[in-house]
Design a protein around this motif. Structure first.
Motif, PDB file in Angstrom:
ATOM      1  N   LYS A 131       0.814  -1.228   0.000  1.00 29.67           N
ATOM      2  CA  LYS A 131       0.000   0.000   0.000  1.00 29.67           C
ATOM      3  C   LYS A 131       0.850   1.283   0.000  1.00 29.67           C
ATOM      4  O   LYS A 131       0.639   2.155  -0.849  1.00 29.67           O
ATOM      5  CB  LYS A 131      -0.983  -0.023   1.178  1.00 29.67           C
ATOM      6  CG  LYS A 131      -2.183   0.840   0.925  1.00 29.67           C
ATOM      7  CD  LYS A 131      -3.270   0.630   1.933  1.00 29.67           C
ATOM      8  CE  LYS A 131      -4.402   1.560   1.520  1.00 29.67           C
ATOM      9  NZ  LYS A 131      -5.540   1.483   2.345  1.00 29.67           N
TER      10      LYS A 131
ATOM     11  N   GLU B  57      -0.178   3.074  -3.394  1.00 30.24           N
ATOM     12  CA  GLU B  57      -1.384   3.894  -3.255  1.00 30.24           C
ATOM     13  C   GLU B  57      -1.304   5.169  -4.105  1.00 30.24           C
ATOM     14  O   GLU B  57      -0.285   5.866  -4.088  1.00 30.24           O
ATOM     15  CB  GLU B  57      -1.600   4.255  -1.780  1.00 30.24           C
ATOM     16  CG  GLU B  57      -3.023   4.733  -1.523  1.00 30.24           C
ATOM     17  CD  GLU B  57      -3.334   4.798  -0.028  1.00 30.24           C
ATOM     18  OE1 GLU B  57      -2.416   5.034   0.771  1.00 30.24           O
ATOM     19  OE2 GLU B  57      -4.515   4.600   0.306  1.00 30.24           O
TER      20      GLU B  57
ATOM     21  N   THR C 146      -4.937  -2.055  -2.992  1.00 28.14           N
ATOM     22  CA  THR C 146      -3.794  -1.254  -2.527  1.00 28.14           C
ATOM     23  C   THR C 146      -3.979   0.233  -2.847  1.00 28.14           C
ATOM     24  O   THR C 146      -3.150   1.054  -2.472  1.00 28.14           O
ATOM     25  CB  THR C 146      -2.466  -1.690  -3.191  1.00 28.14           C
ATOM     26  OG1 THR C 146      -2.550  -1.388  -4.588  1.00 28.14           O
ATOM     27  CG2 THR C 146      -2.180  -3.151  -2.998  1.00 28.14           C
TER      28      THR C 146
END
Ligand SMILES: Cc1cc2nc3c(=O)[nH]c(=O)nc-3n(C[C@H](O)[C@H](O)[C@H](O)COP(=O)(O)O)c2cc1C
Length: 300
Positions: free
Chosen positions: A109, A113, A141
């Motif tokens: 993540k 992200e 994610t």
């Protein structure tokens, strides 16, 4: 300066070669900094494979059950990236366990992200439904999938089955018996894949990935074979049943895996030729849906 992260896992080195060739134009550009990161398992998978371990990887691959990975280096984790190139292989119609494990790890993540991601697949030839699973993993994610490139073994399906098995079990990417073609993605396709890097670089510099996939597809980044998608869908249904049964077994797991091995041989050598003949006969009737499928699986 643009920061690009190239994440990959490879056993034979094929996927690393593909990832590095695609990244070449980015590496050669003074305004782009490229970081490579090889995903490493705490308990590595064997290569070359033994038959038992090859089938033992089936339930967890298909059910996308993660295993522990080593943390990427602090250097990799400390940067924010403008683009991530994620190179993965397909194991049992799903993103391989190492890639799935990374995407489900705590490291994914922060790295992915709100970041544009281009997926690069290097597999035998059945990747379409694995990419659907990849899409879901990326959504989890918070990544933005902007492109997909799929490099495959272009030989006839059954020829590639024979040659890949030989490659996986010997570790040698060579002409089996001197008569079969070399397994895997061809050297030519790998060498030419730097053209995709040039396309990606242009979009990176323009700060827009909106038309990236259209341009990648125009450069033959994906080849959709409708019969393989039909087989992929059918096999996914059967694999789901087998995987869910086997994953619950403990002492009888090896026997069940042998049963799955036999099923797979029958599916490939008996059922798939029959499905292929039916596919040819019904092709004109299914033309519209095949066309829709081609366009869908070519996209992101
Ligand atoms: C356990 C296992 C299962 C695989 N299943 C598939 C598959 O379902 N579809 C496919 O196209 N290729 C499949 N492959 C081939 C891989 O996607 C890949 O091309 C090959 O392992 C070489 O990748 P490498 O760069 O890790 O050496 C499989 C390989 C392994 C080892």
């Amino acid at each position: 300066m643009k920061n690009v992260l190239v994440l990959y896992y490879t056993q034979s080195g094929q996927l690393e070669e593909i990832a590095r060739t695609i990244a070449k134009p980015l590496l050669e550009d003074a305004e782009v900094s490229v970081t490579f990161c090889n995903i490493e398992m705490v308990k590595p998978f064997p290569f070359p494979w033994k038959k038992a371990s090859f089938f033992d990887a089936f339930p967890e691959s298909f059910l996308q059950i993660p295993s522990e990975i080593h943390a990427p280096s602090q250097y990799v984790l400390s940067k924010k990236y403008d683009l991530v190139i994620l190179a993965y292989q397909v194991w049992y119609l799903s993103p391989s366990i190492p890639i799935n494990s990374f995407l489900k790890s705590e490291f994914a993540k922060p790295l992915l992200e709100n970041t544009p991601v281009v997926t690069v697949i290097g597999c035998r030839n059945m990747w379409a439904l694995a990419q659907e699973k990849m899409k879901a993993l990326l959504v989890a994610t918070g990544a933005k999938l902007v492109g997909n490139i799929a490099l495959v073994d272009r030989h006839i399906n059954h020829v590639s089955v024979i040659t890949i098995v030989e490659w996986m079990f010997t570790g040698k990417k060579e002409k089996f018996l001197g008569i079969f073609p070399r397994p895997g993605v061809s050297d030519k396709d790998i060498a030419e894949s730097s053209k995709f890097g040039t396309v990606i670089l242009n979009h990176l510099k323009a700060d827009s990935f909106t038309s990236l996939q259209t341009e990648l597809v125009a450069n033959d980044a994906v080849e959709i074979r409708p019969f393989l998608i039909e087989m992929d869908k059918k096999a996914n249904k059967m694999f789901k049943i087998w995987a869910n049964i086997i994953v619950k077994k403990t002492t009888s797991r090896p026997a069940w895996l042998k049963g799955f091995n036999i099923y797979l041989l029958v599916a490939i050598w008996v059922m798939s030729p029959i499905v292929y003949i039916l596919h040819l006969f019904t092709y004109p009737l299914k033309y519209a849906s095949i066309k829709r499928g081609k366009s869908y699986y070519s996209g992101v």
